[in-house]
Design a protein around this motif. Structure first.
Motif, PDB file in Angstrom:
ATOM      1  N   ASP A  99     109.914   5.346  76.953  1.00  0.00           N
ATOM      2  CA  ASP A  99     110.269   4.641  78.917  1.00  0.00           C
ATOM      3  C   ASP A  99     111.706   4.227  78.444  1.00  0.00           C
ATOM      4  N   GLU A 100     112.262   3.429  76.750  1.00  0.00           N
ATOM      5  CA  GLU A 100     113.184   3.040  77.117  1.00  0.00           C
ATOM      6  C   GLU A 100     114.901   3.956  77.001  1.00  0.00           C
ATOM      7  N   VAL A 101     114.251   4.814  76.593  1.00  0.00           N
ATOM      8  CA  VAL A 101     115.499   6.220  75.729  1.00  0.00           C
ATOM      9  C   VAL A 101     115.491   6.562  77.742  1.00  0.00           C
ATOM     10  N   GLY A 132     119.455  39.978  65.230  1.00  0.00           N
ATOM     11  CA  GLY A 132     120.197  39.670  66.281  1.00  0.00           C
ATOM     12  C   GLY A 132     119.470  39.282  67.355  1.00  0.00           C
ATOM     13  N   ARG A 133     119.418  39.109  68.493  1.00  0.00           N
ATOM     14  CA  ARG A 133     119.765  37.939  70.080  1.00  0.00           C
ATOM     15  C   ARG A 133     118.180  37.668  69.735  1.00  0.00           C
ATOM     16  N   LEU A 134     117.976  36.038  69.954  1.00  0.00           N
ATOM     17  CA  LEU A 134     117.128  35.717  70.147  1.00  0.00           C
ATOM     18  C   LEU A 134     116.538  34.838  70.682  1.00  0.00           C
ATOM     19  N   THR A 135     115.414  35.106  71.098  1.00  0.00           N
ATOM     20  CA  THR A 135     114.852  33.520  72.277  1.00  0.00           C
ATOM     21  C   THR A 135     114.664  32.273  71.806  1.00  0.00           C
ATOM     22  N   PRO A 136     114.494  30.862  72.919  1.00  0.00           N
ATOM     23  CA  PRO A 136     113.807  30.231  72.225  1.00  0.00           C
ATOM     24  C   PRO A 136     112.373  29.986  71.209  1.00  0.00           C
ATOM     25  N   ALA A 137     112.097  31.159  72.050  1.00  0.00           N
ATOM     26  CA  ALA A 137     109.830  31.191  71.888  1.00  0.00           C
ATOM     27  C   ALA A 137     110.312  31.500  70.528  1.00  0.00           C
ATOM     28  N   ASP A 138     111.489  32.339  69.668  1.00  0.00           N
ATOM     29  CA  ASP A 138     111.786  33.123  68.251  1.00  0.00           C
ATOM     30  C   ASP A 138     112.428  31.885  67.293  1.00  0.00           C
ATOM     31  N   PHE A 139     112.501  30.645  67.684  1.00  0.00           N
ATOM     32  CA  PHE A 139     112.865  29.419  66.972  1.00  0.00           C
ATOM     33  C   PHE A 139     112.676  27.830  67.890  1.00  0.00           C
ATOM     34  N   ILE A 140     112.497  27.577  68.875  1.00  0.00           N
ATOM     35  CA  ILE A 140     112.638  26.262  69.520  1.00  0.00           C
ATOM     36  C   ILE A 140     111.357  25.759  68.331  1.00  0.00           C
ATOM     37  N   ARG A 141     110.988  26.313  68.240  1.00  0.00           N
ATOM     38  CA  ARG A 141     109.360  25.369  67.479  1.00  0.00           C
ATOM     39  C   ARG A 141     109.131  24.061  66.257  1.00  0.00           C
ATOM     40  N   THR A 142     110.399  25.815  65.328  1.00  0.00           N
ATOM     41  CA  THR A 142     110.709  24.803  64.402  1.00  0.00           C
ATOM     42  C   THR A 142     112.181  24.113  64.313  1.00  0.00           C
ATOM     43  N   VAL A 143     112.975  24.127  65.436  1.00  0.00           N
ATOM     44  CA  VAL A 143     114.040  23.584  65.438  1.00  0.00           C
ATOM     45  C   VAL A 143     113.203  22.320  65.541  1.00  0.00           C
ATOM     46  N   GLU A 144     112.326  22.297  66.900  1.00  0.00           N
ATOM     47  CA  GLU A 144     111.480  20.796  66.608  1.00  0.00           C
ATOM     48  C   GLU A 144     110.410  20.207  65.439  1.00  0.00           C
ATOM     49  N   ILE A 191     119.110  20.550  81.475  1.00  0.00           N
ATOM     50  CA  ILE A 191     118.455  21.108  79.878  1.00  0.00           C
ATOM     51  C   ILE A 191     117.109  21.198  79.902  1.00  0.00           C
ATOM     52  N   ASN A 192     116.409  22.045  79.030  1.00  0.00           N
ATOM     53  CA  ASN A 192     115.158  21.415  78.852  1.00  0.00           C
ATOM     54  C   ASN A 192     115.041  20.390  77.639  1.00  0.00           C
ATOM     55  N   LEU A 193     114.698  19.137  77.524  1.00  0.00           N
ATOM     56  CA  LEU A 193     115.043  18.152  76.429  1.00  0.00           C
ATOM     57  C   LEU A 193     113.383  18.048  75.869  1.00  0.00           C
ATOM     58  N   SER A 194     113.756  18.124  74.578  1.00  0.00           N
ATOM     59  CA  SER A 194     112.038  18.383  73.785  1.00  0.00           C
ATOM     60  C   SER A 194     111.723  16.683  73.422  1.00  0.00           C
ATOM     61  N   ALA A 195     109.933  16.577  73.824  1.00  0.00           N
ATOM     62  CA  ALA A 195     109.661  15.283  74.143  1.00  0.00           C
ATOM     63  C   ALA A 195     110.108  14.852  72.298  1.00  0.00           C
ATOM     64  N   ARG A 196     110.231  15.317  71.593  1.00  0.00           N
ATOM     65  CA  ARG A 196     110.349  14.987  70.085  1.00  0.00           C
ATOM     66  C   ARG A 196     112.071  13.436  70.604  1.00  0.00           C
ATOM     67  N   SER A 197     113.199  14.285  71.612  1.00  0.00           N
ATOM     68  CA  SER A 197     114.615  14.143  71.214  1.00  0.00           C
ATOM     69  C   SER A 197     114.028  12.747  71.922  1.00  0.00           C
ATOM     70  N   LEU A 198     113.729  12.557  72.544  1.00  0.00           N
ATOM     71  CA  LEU A 198     112.860  11.131  73.815  1.00  0.00           C
ATOM     72  C   LEU A 198     112.739   9.895  72.869  1.00  0.00           C
ATOM     73  N   LEU A 199     112.449  10.010  71.530  1.00  0.00           N
ATOM     74  CA  LEU A 199     112.055   9.363  70.133  1.00  0.00           C
ATOM     75  C   LEU A 199     113.157   8.550  69.176  1.00  0.00           C
TER      76      LEU A 199
END
Length: 265
Positions: free
Chosen positions: A134-136, A41-53, A87-95
């Motif tokens: 910082d470069e990104v 069913g319908r999931l919010t980021p709390a249900d999956f975002i940590r796994t994706v990150e 949009i919220n950007l994951s800290a890891r995306s900035l790597l």
């Protein structure tokens, strides 16, 4: 998630207007991701975002969300609505040093001006001094993308970060906003942050305390509205947002009264 990224009907955006607490007009819209899982069913980021990150799918996920957000923003451009999307950007995306080029390509493809995109970064980014981050961020700023620093005021390195990468927005932590009405000391801190933002060219915003009294105090402190204030708007699907934005803009303009009759000296 790999399957969801390959189709167009599972990952969707829920959009929440951000309101100027003085003028009542929209200052932007935050795009929040939701997942219509075929079995759960319908999931919010709390249900999956940590796994994706923590997975190898983060890059593809980030590209997908940016692309969906700019697709919505392109529709606003066609309707003549000058409202940025955040949009919220994951800290890891900035790597990922490829991120600025990928964002630039998505902006070009959807023909959305770079300043209409706001990337929301958190205190965890502030704590890192990795050169690639910082470069990104500098590359994103150079192309005109706006940067918003979330949860400002909760970490000792917040001020240092502003000397490294200037932010367009400082989003004051909700714990400060919620306590403004009861604590003159907290209210003074918020006013100081707002003044700091004005001095560095960054607008000051407060993530909501959820009550009308803090909102009133926030108006007097010079804050504009951010998501999280339930008595404004709840997140809504993309097919509803244009009408809401148009209504907010029309209402704000209707409250502007002329000081004198046209043609009078």
């Amino acid at each position: 998630m790999r399957e969801a990224l390959d189709v167009d009907d599972q990952l969707e955006l829920a959009l929440q207007p951000m309101i100027d607490l003085v003028a009542g007009e929209p200052t932007g819209v935050e795009a929040l991701i939701r997942w219509r899982h075929p079995r759960r069913g319908r999931l919010t980021p709390a249900d999956f975002i940590r796994t994706v990150e923590g997975s190898e799918l983060l890059g593809a996920f980030t590209r997908y969300v940016v692309d969906k957000a700019l697709e919505v923003a392109a529709e606003w451009v066609r309707h003549g609505l000058d409202v940025p999307i955040s949009i919220n950007l994951s800290a890891r995306s900035l790597l990922d040093p490829r991120l600025p080029a990928e964002v630039a390509e998505s902006l070009r493809r959807h023909q959305v001006p770079a300043h209409r995109l706001v990337l929301d970064i958190t205190e965890t980014v502030v704590m890192s001094e990795l050169k690639v981050i910082d470069e990104v961020l500098s590359a994103l700023r150079t192309m005109g993308v706006q940067l918003a620093l979330s949860d400002f005021g909760t970490g000792s390195s917040s001020l240092t970060f502003l000397t490294r990468v200037p932010a367009n927005e400082l989003e004051i932590d909700r714990s400060f906003v919620a306590r403004m009405a009861e604590s003159p000391e907290v209210a003074a801190i918020v006013r100081t942050i707002v003044d700091l933002g004005s001095g560095t060219g960054a607008a000051g915003g407060g993530r909501g305390g959820g009550a009308r009294r803090p909102a009133g105090r926030a108006r007097r402190a010079g804050l504009y509205g951010r998501p999280g204030v339930p008595h404004f708007f709840r997140p809504m699907p993309s097919d509803k947002i244009v009408a809401v934005l148009r209504s907010l803009l029309d209402s704000a303009q209707a409250r502007i009264l002329p000081l004198r009759a046209e043609g009078a000296s």
